[in-house]
Design a protein around this motif. Structure first.
Motif, PDB file in Angstrom:
ATOM      1  N   VAL A  81     -36.205  28.501 110.182  1.00 15.36           N
ATOM      2  CA  VAL A  81     -37.443  27.970 109.604  1.00 15.36           C
ATOM      3  C   VAL A  81     -37.748  28.681 108.296  1.00 15.36           C
ATOM      4  O   VAL A  81     -37.192  29.747 108.012  1.00 15.36           O
ATOM      5  N   SER A  82     -38.636  28.096 107.515  1.00 13.04           N
ATOM      6  CA  SER A  82     -39.035  28.715 106.253  1.00 13.04           C
ATOM      7  C   SER A  82     -39.848  29.972 106.539  1.00 13.04           C
ATOM      8  O   SER A  82     -40.416  30.124 107.627  1.00 13.04           O
ATOM      9  N   PRO A  83     -39.935  30.886 105.565  1.00 12.25           N
ATOM     10  CA  PRO A  83     -40.738  32.098 105.771  1.00 12.25           C
ATOM     11  C   PRO A  83     -42.207  31.801 106.110  1.00 12.25           C
ATOM     12  O   PRO A  83     -42.794  32.475 106.953  1.00 12.25           O
ATOM     13  N   LYS A  84     -42.790  30.769 105.468  1.00 11.00           N
ATOM     14  CA  LYS A  84     -44.182  30.406 105.755  1.00 11.00           C
ATOM     15  C   LYS A  84     -44.326  29.992 107.227  1.00 11.00           C
ATOM     16  O   LYS A  84     -45.250  30.423 107.911  1.00 11.00           O
ATOM     17  N   THR A  85     -43.397  29.178 107.707  1.00  8.90           N
ATOM     18  CA  THR A  85     -43.423  28.753 109.109  1.00  8.90           C
ATOM     19  C   THR A  85     -43.174  29.942 110.031  1.00  8.90           C
ATOM     20  O   THR A  85     -43.807  30.067 111.085  1.00  8.90           O
ATOM     21  N   MET A 115     -34.626  24.924  98.520  1.00  8.66           N
ATOM     22  CA  MET A 115     -35.380  25.617  99.566  1.00  8.66           C
ATOM     23  C   MET A 115     -36.646  26.218  98.962  1.00  8.66           C
ATOM     24  O   MET A 115     -36.585  26.968  98.008  1.00  8.66           O
ATOM     25  N   ASN A 116     -37.773  25.856  99.525  1.00  9.08           N
ATOM     26  CA  ASN A 116     -39.065  26.379  99.095  1.00  9.08           C
ATOM     27  C   ASN A 116     -39.608  27.224 100.251  1.00  9.08           C
ATOM     28  O   ASN A 116     -39.885  26.690 101.320  1.00  9.08           O
ATOM     29  N   PRO A 117     -39.784  28.534 100.045  1.00  8.41           N
ATOM     30  CA  PRO A 117     -40.240  29.393 101.142  1.00  8.41           C
ATOM     31  C   PRO A 117     -41.639  29.037 101.662  1.00  8.41           C
ATOM     32  O   PRO A 117     -42.005  29.429 102.758  1.00  8.41           O
ATOM     33  N   GLN A 118     -42.411  28.264 100.886  1.00  6.64           N
ATOM     34  CA  GLN A 118     -43.762  27.877 101.297  1.00  6.64           C
ATOM     35  C   GLN A 118     -43.810  26.503 101.974  1.00  6.64           C
ATOM     36  O   GLN A 118     -44.876  25.994 102.274  1.00  6.64           O
ATOM     37  N   SER A 119     -42.631  25.897 102.202  1.00  9.71           N
ATOM     38  CA  SER A 119     -42.578  24.559 102.800  1.00  9.71           C
ATOM     39  C   SER A 119     -42.487  24.648 104.324  1.00  9.71           C
ATOM     40  O   SER A 119     -42.476  25.732 104.897  1.00  9.71           O
ATOM     41  N   ASN A 120     -42.392  23.478 104.933  1.00  8.44           N
ATOM     42  CA  ASN A 120     -42.182  23.416 106.386  1.00  8.44           C
ATOM     43  C   ASN A 120     -40.725  23.058 106.693  1.00  8.44           C
ATOM     44  O   ASN A 120     -40.422  22.546 107.765  1.00  8.44           O
ATOM     45  N   ALA A 121     -39.823  23.356 105.759  1.00 12.79           N
ATOM     46  CA  ALA A 121     -38.404  23.027 105.916  1.00 12.79           C
ATOM     47  C   ALA A 121     -37.767  23.859 107.022  1.00 12.79           C
ATOM     48  O   ALA A 121     -38.153  25.002 107.266  1.00 12.79           O
ATOM     49  N   ALA A 122     -36.792  23.236 107.675  1.00 15.11           N
ATOM     50  CA  ALA A 122     -36.049  23.925 108.731  1.00 15.11           C
ATOM     51  C   ALA A 122     -34.605  23.452 108.711  1.00 15.11           C
ATOM     52  O   ALA A 122     -34.289  22.425 108.117  1.00 15.11           O
ATOM     53  N   ALA A 123     -33.741  24.216 109.369  1.00 15.90           N
ATOM     54  CA  ALA A 123     -32.322  23.873 109.458  1.00 15.90           C
ATOM     55  C   ALA A 123     -31.937  23.739 110.925  1.00 15.90           C
ATOM     56  O   ALA A 123     -32.381  24.521 111.766  1.00 15.90           O
ATOM     57  N   SER A 124     -31.115  22.731 111.195  1.00 15.77           N
ATOM     58  CA  SER A 124     -30.583  22.522 112.538  1.00 15.77           C
ATOM     59  C   SER A 124     -29.156  22.027 112.427  1.00 15.77           C
ATOM     60  O   SER A 124     -28.833  21.259 111.519  1.00 15.77           O
TER      61      SER A 124
END
Length: 158
Positions: free
Chosen positions: A119-123, A72-81
């Motif tokens: 969502v990631s913190p950046k998002t 998990m990279n807090p600066q990415s656009n990663a999300a969980a569903s």
């Protein structure tokens, strides 16, 4: 006769000693395969938008492995569903302020009732949900991976 029995016992124990571990691992693999198939069956590959509550990854999740194997990279656009397949690209829109961002589903969760995406913190910053921690959102899939390896595009969500 005693020697013959002892010899047969040694041979049998050697055979059983190698056969038993192989037998023991088969149900475990079968169980994991069954769980994966069950989970795959519950995925939503339709591309239909959904509304619900969004939250974001807390600090304790930074650098942890996600379901797709990446960290998990807090600066990415990663999300969980819980319901969208891994690799899905989706537009998440904050229904309170209209802000939207494209995310990639790389993890499973959130595991809190009525939440449909983490969502990631950046998002979260871009969506404007960091202050309150959650927000009502709409998640519109843009690209949904299908079981046969193809990707179902949804041009309406762009």
């Amino acid at each position: 006769m005693k020697r013959l029995r002892a010899f047969v016992c040694v041979i049998l124990s050697c055979c059983l000693g190698t056969a038993y571990p192989a037998h023991k691992s088969a149900p475990t693999n079968h169980r994991h395969a069954k769980v994966k198939l069950t989970h795959e069956a519950g995925l939503d590959r339709s591309g239909k938008p959904r509304k619900g509550e969004a939250s974001y990854y807390g600090r304790n999740f930074y650098k942890k492995k996600m379901a797709d194997g990446t960290h998990m990279n807090p600066q990415s656009n990663a999300a969980a569903s819980k319901t969208l397949p891994l690799g899905t690209k989706a537009r998440v829109t904050n229904l309170d302020n209209g802000n939207s961002e494209v995310v990639e589903i790389r993890d499973r969760g959130p595991y809190v009732k009525d939440r449909i995406v983490d969502v990631s913190p950046k998002t979260a910053d871009k969506l404007g949900i960091r202050k309150d921690g959650t927000a009502p959102v709409e998640v519109k899939p843009i690209e949904v991976p299908q079981p046969d390896g193809t990707v179902k595009p949804d041009t309406a969500a762009r």
